[in-house]
Design a protein around this motif. Structure first.
Motif, PDB file in Angstrom:
ATOM      1  N   ASP A 100      -7.114   3.306  -1.846  1.00 54.76           N
ATOM      2  CA  ASP A 100      -7.466   4.515  -1.109  1.00 54.76           C
ATOM      3  C   ASP A 100      -7.962   4.065   0.261  1.00 54.76           C
ATOM      4  O   ASP A 100      -8.998   3.397   0.364  1.00 54.76           O
ATOM      5  N   TYR A 101      -7.219   4.421   1.286  1.00 57.90           N
ATOM      6  CA  TYR A 101      -7.585   3.978   2.640  1.00 57.90           C
ATOM      7  C   TYR A 101      -8.994   4.415   3.031  1.00 57.90           C
ATOM      8  O   TYR A 101      -9.624   3.794   3.882  1.00 57.90           O
ATOM      9  N   GLY A 127       4.046   6.450  -3.040  1.00 55.61           N
ATOM     10  CA  GLY A 127       4.783   7.394  -2.206  1.00 55.61           C
ATOM     11  C   GLY A 127       6.268   7.090  -2.223  1.00 55.61           C
ATOM     12  O   GLY A 127       6.724   6.108  -2.805  1.00 55.61           O
ATOM     13  N   GLY A 187      -0.763   6.072   6.759  1.00 54.36           N
ATOM     14  CA  GLY A 187      -1.279   7.185   5.986  1.00 54.36           C
ATOM     15  C   GLY A 187      -0.665   8.503   6.410  1.00 54.36           C
ATOM     16  O   GLY A 187      -0.022   8.613   7.467  1.00 54.36           O
ATOM     17  N   ASN A 188      -0.875   9.544   5.609  1.00 53.82           N
ATOM     18  CA  ASN A 188      -0.284  10.850   5.912  1.00 53.82           C
ATOM     19  C   ASN A 188      -1.318  11.895   6.309  1.00 53.82           C
ATOM     20  O   ASN A 188      -0.980  13.077   6.429  1.00 53.82           O
ATOM     21  N   ARG A 220      -5.721   8.859  10.470  1.00 54.96           N
ATOM     22  CA  ARG A 220      -4.964   7.653  10.167  1.00 54.96           C
ATOM     23  C   ARG A 220      -5.491   6.397  10.843  1.00 54.96           C
ATOM     24  O   ARG A 220      -5.581   5.346  10.209  1.00 54.96           O
ATOM     25  N   GLY A 255       7.008   3.609  -0.285  1.00 51.05           N
ATOM     26  CA  GLY A 255       6.416   2.442  -0.933  1.00 51.05           C
ATOM     27  C   GLY A 255       7.074   2.093  -2.248  1.00 51.05           C
ATOM     28  O   GLY A 255       7.313   0.916  -2.554  1.00 51.05           O
ATOM     29  N   GLY A 306      -1.906   2.376  -4.807  1.00 46.75           N
ATOM     30  CA  GLY A 306      -1.818   3.784  -4.459  1.00 46.75           C
ATOM     31  C   GLY A 306      -2.885   4.585  -5.164  1.00 46.75           C
ATOM     32  O   GLY A 306      -3.717   4.039  -5.888  1.00 46.75           O
ATOM     33  N   ARG A 307      -2.834   5.901  -4.977  1.00 47.23           N
ATOM     34  CA  ARG A 307      -3.854   6.781  -5.562  1.00 47.23           C
ATOM     35  C   ARG A 307      -3.355   7.562  -6.775  1.00 47.23           C
ATOM     36  O   ARG A 307      -4.153   8.074  -7.542  1.00 47.23           O
ATOM     37  N   THR A 342       0.856  -1.181   0.000  1.00 45.66           N
ATOM     38  CA  THR A 342       0.000   0.000   0.000  1.00 45.66           C
ATOM     39  C   THR A 342       0.896   1.237   0.000  1.00 45.66           C
ATOM     40  O   THR A 342       2.054   1.180   0.385  1.00 45.66           O
ATOM     41  N   GLY A 343       0.350   2.351  -0.434  1.00 46.49           N
ATOM     42  CA  GLY A 343       1.172   3.558  -0.481  1.00 46.49           C
ATOM     43  C   GLY A 343       2.358   3.427  -1.415  1.00 46.49           C
ATOM     44  O   GLY A 343       3.379   4.094  -1.243  1.00 46.49           O
TER      45      GLY A 343
END
Length: 285
Positions: free
Chosen positions: A54-55, A10, A76-77, A82, A13, A34-35, A6-7
């Motif tokens: 997407d969380y 970024g 998450g950021n 989170r 990741g 990821g997104r 996930t991620g």
């Protein structure tokens, strides 16, 4: 074995995906989630599968986790959201009974670190999930000081309210390598791993390093927490971000990011990236 990252779009990741491939993992067994669609398309050129993750959208998690045996949950950021988002990931992982690896914060369950509460909550969710999991309590990323380093080289000063507090930082590459090792091994299953750089440093040492490599004198402007907030807002930083930065420096001054027991370097089988090496590469020195 199918591994979901996930991620993956970024900074951390993407490096984990690269580390898995460098270790000979069959690209088709890796799902990069990821997104960022452009970043996913770039990752797909390496032969890995990609998925929108997407969380905040559980349906994307269910689709991405289908057939997963191991999942790297990169925290998450979105501060304040989170733990809720992480719960959605944990719930989706439970549906496929996947093993989870989670990137947390140093001593998350006991620390007064401003970042710790949401990580503590997530670790609690993992503990009660019934899943097999491993926690990577990553210390600070050296990359978080990129702007500070560049500004120090150009202006000759570092603004901080961290005093002489030390930071056991390591690079994202170091942490990504550790994540890849853990994902590919059963040796660390069920462990909570405190990860940090081998050589903790403080602002004075950072200034001396930048000064040496940039060839210009660098001084440290150590101020109080309130003065730090005022200085940052005076530079146009919003109050929330300024307060967060100053609170983090207060945590550093209290020694909350100073500890490292060498676990990270033992996992990756080499010393962590020294501050001088990183600063030199960043400045092209």
């Amino acid at each position: 074995m199918t591994i979901v990252i996930t991620g993956a779009t970024g900074h951390l990741g993407r490096r984990v995906v690269e580390q898995l491939l460098a270790r000979g993992v069959e690209p088709s067994t890796v799902v990069a989630g990821g997104r960022n669609e452009a970043a996913l398309a770039e990752l797909a050129t390496h032969g890995v599968r990609t998925a929108r993750v997407d969380y905040a959208d559980p349906s994307t998690l269910d689709a991405a986790f289908a057939g997963a045996e191991k999942i790297l949950l990169i925290s998450g950021n979105e501060v304040g959201r989170r733990s809720v988002q992480h719960k959605a990931v944990i719930d989706a992982a439970r549906k496929v009974d996947a093993e989870l690896v989670y990137t947390s914060a140093p001593k998350a369950s006991t620390s007064d670190l401003v970042l710790a509460p949401e990580h503590k909550a997530t670790e609690g969710l993992l503990e009660g999930s019934g899943l097999t999991y491993t926690v990577l309590r990553n210390n600070w990323y050296t990359e978080n000081y990129d702007d500070t380093i560049r500004q120090a080289a150009s202006t000759g000063t570092i603004l901080t309210s961290a005093g002489s507090g030390r930071i056991a930082s390591a690079t994202r590459g170091d942490y990504a390598e550790a994540a890849a090792v853990v994902l590919l091994s059963d040796q660390y299953t069920g462990e909570i791993l405190e990860l940090g750089g081998d050589e903790p440093w403080n602002a004075d040492e950072l200034a001396a390093t930048v000064s040496e490599l940039a060839g210009t004198p660098v001084t440290v402007n150590n101020v109080s927490t309130d003065e730090h907030v005022a200085a940052l807002t005076g530079l146009g930083v919003d109050e929330g971000s300024a307060g967060f930065a100053a609170a983090l420096d207060a945590n550093i001054a209290a020694g909350l990011l100073a500890e490292s027991d060498g676990t990270l370097s033992r996992i990756i089988g080499r010393p962590t990236t020294p501050l001088k090496q990183y600063v030199g590469e960043l400045l092209g020195a």
